[in-house]
Design a protein around this motif. Sequence first.
Motif, PDB file in Angstrom:
ATOM      1  N   VAL A  73     -16.862   4.554 -87.350  1.00 18.47           N
ATOM      2  CA  VAL A  73     -16.664   5.676 -88.161  1.00 18.47           C
ATOM      3  C   VAL A  73     -16.165   6.393 -89.321  1.00 18.47           C
ATOM      4  O   VAL A  73     -15.422   7.105 -89.719  1.00 18.47           O
ATOM      5  CB  VAL A  73     -16.057   6.424 -86.621  1.00 18.47           C
ATOM      6  CG1 VAL A  73     -16.803   5.978 -85.590  1.00 18.47           C
ATOM      7  CG2 VAL A  73     -14.377   5.354 -86.312  1.00 18.47           C
ATOM      8  N   SER A  74     -16.025   4.886 -89.725  1.00 16.36           N
ATOM      9  CA  SER A  74     -14.506   5.066 -91.236  1.00 16.36           C
ATOM     10  C   SER A  74     -15.392   4.831 -92.138  1.00 16.36           C
ATOM     11  O   SER A  74     -15.872   4.046 -92.613  1.00 16.36           O
ATOM     12  CB  SER A  74     -13.501   4.488 -91.196  1.00 16.36           C
ATOM     13  OG  SER A  74     -13.282   4.321 -91.973  1.00 16.36           O
ATOM     14  N   ALA A  75     -15.881   6.025 -92.858  1.00 21.13           N
ATOM     15  CA  ALA A  75     -16.766   5.328 -94.202  1.00 21.13           C
ATOM     16  C   ALA A  75     -15.651   5.110 -95.482  1.00 21.13           C
ATOM     17  O   ALA A  75     -15.940   4.084 -96.034  1.00 21.13           O
ATOM     18  CB  ALA A  75     -16.934   7.128 -94.958  1.00 21.13           C
ATOM     19  N   ASN A  76     -14.556   4.894 -95.101  1.00 22.45           N
ATOM     20  CA  ASN A  76     -13.602   4.081 -96.532  1.00 22.45           C
ATOM     21  C   ASN A  76     -13.665   2.801 -95.757  1.00 22.45           C
ATOM     22  O   ASN A  76     -13.696   1.891 -96.843  1.00 22.45           O
ATOM     23  CB  ASN A  76     -12.312   4.878 -95.477  1.00 22.45           C
ATOM     24  CG  ASN A  76     -11.931   6.213 -96.849  1.00 22.45           C
ATOM     25  OD1 ASN A  76     -11.957   6.453 -98.014  1.00 22.45           O
ATOM     26  ND2 ASN A  76     -10.420   6.905 -96.325  1.00 22.45           N
ATOM     27  N   ALA A  77     -13.447   2.716 -95.143  1.00 26.84           N
ATOM     28  CA  ALA A  77     -13.959   0.693 -94.072  1.00 26.84           C
ATOM     29  C   ALA A  77     -14.756   0.366 -95.195  1.00 26.84           C
ATOM     30  O   ALA A  77     -15.416  -0.818 -94.999  1.00 26.84           O
ATOM     31  CB  ALA A  77     -13.632   1.227 -92.593  1.00 26.84           C
ATOM     32  N   HIS A 110     -21.024   9.671 -94.898  1.00 25.49           N
ATOM     33  CA  HIS A 110     -21.027  11.333 -95.865  1.00 25.49           C
ATOM     34  C   HIS A 110     -19.359  11.316 -96.197  1.00 25.49           C
ATOM     35  O   HIS A 110     -18.139  10.458 -95.460  1.00 25.49           O
ATOM     36  CB  HIS A 110     -21.411  11.430 -94.014  1.00 25.49           C
ATOM     37  CG  HIS A 110     -19.885  11.689 -93.041  1.00 25.49           C
ATOM     38  ND1 HIS A 110     -20.190  10.794 -92.196  1.00 25.49           N
ATOM     39  CD2 HIS A 110     -19.246  12.706 -92.898  1.00 25.49           C
ATOM     40  CE1 HIS A 110     -19.206  11.285 -91.190  1.00 25.49           C
ATOM     41  NE2 HIS A 110     -18.501  11.863 -91.135  1.00 25.49           N
ATOM     42  N   GLU A 111     -19.071  12.549 -96.498  1.00 21.37           N
ATOM     43  CA  GLU A 111     -17.426  12.384 -97.731  1.00 21.37           C
ATOM     44  C   GLU A 111     -17.449  14.495 -96.918  1.00 21.37           C
ATOM     45  O   GLU A 111     -18.246  15.506 -96.998  1.00 21.37           O
ATOM     46  CB  GLU A 111     -17.439  12.561 -98.722  1.00 21.37           C
ATOM     47  CG  GLU A 111     -16.223  12.975 -99.553  1.00 21.37           C
ATOM     48  CD  GLU A 111     -16.372  11.987-100.823  1.00 21.37           C
ATOM     49  OE1 GLU A 111     -15.024  11.872-101.068  1.00 21.37           O
ATOM     50  OE2 GLU A 111     -17.234  12.866-101.756  1.00 21.37           O
ATOM     51  N   ASP A 168     -13.310  14.182 -83.535  1.00 21.05           N
ATOM     52  CA  ASP A 168     -12.891  13.116 -83.297  1.00 21.05           C
ATOM     53  C   ASP A 168     -12.080  12.671 -85.000  1.00 21.05           C
ATOM     54  O   ASP A 168     -12.407  12.774 -85.363  1.00 21.05           O
ATOM     55  CB  ASP A 168     -14.189  12.219 -83.319  1.00 21.05           C
ATOM     56  CG  ASP A 168     -13.954  10.747 -83.073  1.00 21.05           C
ATOM     57  OD1 ASP A 168     -12.668  10.157 -83.746  1.00 21.05           O
ATOM     58  OD2 ASP A 168     -14.538   9.525 -82.677  1.00 21.05           O
ATOM     59  N   PRO A 169     -10.396  12.617 -84.069  1.00 15.52           N
ATOM     60  CA  PRO A 169     -10.037  12.650 -86.047  1.00 15.52           C
ATOM     61  C   PRO A 169     -10.277  10.805 -86.328  1.00 15.52           C
ATOM     62  O   PRO A 169      -9.155  10.687 -87.464  1.00 15.52           O
ATOM     63  CB  PRO A 169      -8.238  12.821 -85.513  1.00 15.52           C
ATOM     64  CG  PRO A 169      -8.340  11.828 -84.129  1.00 15.52           C
ATOM     65  CD  PRO A 169      -9.477  12.560 -83.039  1.00 15.52           C
ATOM     66  N   SER A 170     -10.508  10.337 -85.813  1.00 17.30           N
ATOM     67  CA  SER A 170     -10.660   9.133 -86.363  1.00 17.30           C
ATOM     68  C   SER A 170     -11.839   9.221 -87.552  1.00 17.30           C
ATOM     69  O   SER A 170     -12.409   7.895 -88.397  1.00 17.30           O
ATOM     70  CB  SER A 170     -11.183   7.676 -84.987  1.00 17.30           C
ATOM     71  OG  SER A 170     -12.183   8.138 -83.942  1.00 17.30           O
ATOM     72  N   VAL A 171     -12.612  10.146 -87.294  1.00 18.43           N
ATOM     73  CA  VAL A 171     -13.770  10.134 -88.153  1.00 18.43           C
ATOM     74  C   VAL A 171     -12.853  10.688 -89.477  1.00 18.43           C
ATOM     75  O   VAL A 171     -12.507  11.954 -89.262  1.00 18.43           O
ATOM     76  CB  VAL A 171     -14.875  10.719 -87.450  1.00 18.43           C
ATOM     77  CG1 VAL A 171     -15.677  10.914 -88.876  1.00 18.43           C
ATOM     78  CG2 VAL A 171     -15.378  10.129 -86.643  1.00 18.43           C
ATOM     79  N   ASP A 172     -13.462   9.529 -90.946  1.00 16.29           N
ATOM     80  CA  ASP A 172     -12.436   9.702 -92.181  1.00 16.29           C
ATOM     81  C   ASP A 172     -12.735  11.914 -91.904  1.00 16.29           C
ATOM     82  O   ASP A 172     -13.644  11.673 -92.215  1.00 16.29           O
ATOM     83  CB  ASP A 172     -12.832   8.940 -93.425  1.00 16.29           C
ATOM     84  CG  ASP A 172     -11.918   7.503 -92.726  1.00 16.29           C
ATOM     85  OD1 ASP A 172     -11.233   7.394 -92.288  1.00 16.29           O
ATOM     86  OD2 ASP A 172     -13.054   6.588 -93.266  1.00 16.29           O
TER      87      ASP A 172
END
Length: 328
Positions: A137-141, A157-158, A210-214
């Motif tokens: 779920v984390s693009a940053n990760a 995606h950003e 979903d707040p866990s998705v950056d």
Amino acid sequence: MRKRRYAPVVELEVRHLRALCAIADAGSVRKAARQLGMTQPSLTAQLRRIENALGGQLFFRERTGSRPTPLGHSVLSRARPIVADMRALVDEIASASLRAGGSRLRIGSTSSRAVAGWLRRLRARLPDTETTIRIDVSANALLQMVAMGQLDVAFVHEVEGAPLRRPDGLVERELLAREPQFVALPVNHPAARRPVVELADLADDQWMVDPSVDGEWTGLRRVFAAAGLDPRVVHGDYLTAADLVAAGEVVTPCQPTSRPRYGMAVRPLRGDPLAVRLFMAHRPGAAPAAPADALFADLTASYMEVAWESTAYREWLVRNDGPLPIRM
């Protein structure tokens, strides 16, 4: 006389140091747990045991997440080199194994219906290569994993207005500068009767994000603020959100390529206020198994395939004359 009971001493291992680094990088225990494949209570309990072993608090717990204490900064300064050295050792051993037994391609992606077609094309292009996929779920990760050599490429995606944290040295290949995000709503919702939905028509609905998705919650708040709206919002994962949409309980943002299930309608928002940028990232020199141009070409073909198969997105593309070329 009562005997004093002592808590068991925890011997620190690399996995404990990796957990501390993950919490610091993710900014919260919840996000770190998802990245590590753990439950939040398990990681919280592990953090508590580590703090007991070290004799002090390592993170301040705040409403916005977790940030290192002075002791935490000190521990992290020692932990990061150890974790990096261990990761380098594992990668070195894996590379030696690959040289002896064949090539490998490691791709990562945030959630997208294009991933299945991308894998299919890559395996056809590289039949002798072991191709693996990591969904996060984390693009940053994912970008961090590419930078650290744990992934060869990542498709992410950003969210507009919520920039990602980009590690130095990555090459980006843009798939779409601006993909509109649609809304999933109950099929019997009055707004579902129209081909394009006004955001104001959903002001009285309960939204789920979903707040866990950056960037997702940040981007949606920006859109609400710009429209002067303050709807009810609940947090949850998008799989649960889809069930609740079909049950008539919530509305939720969704990708334009989303396939509606029974009881759900997918519609664009008037003016496309919510959007994302889609891109593939890799290190210079691309993946060892295939040139980056080939990986990106397969990704583009896969994305076009699901975009034109989606009724709502196809109608939007035709109506807005792009941004994808028409499939022949």
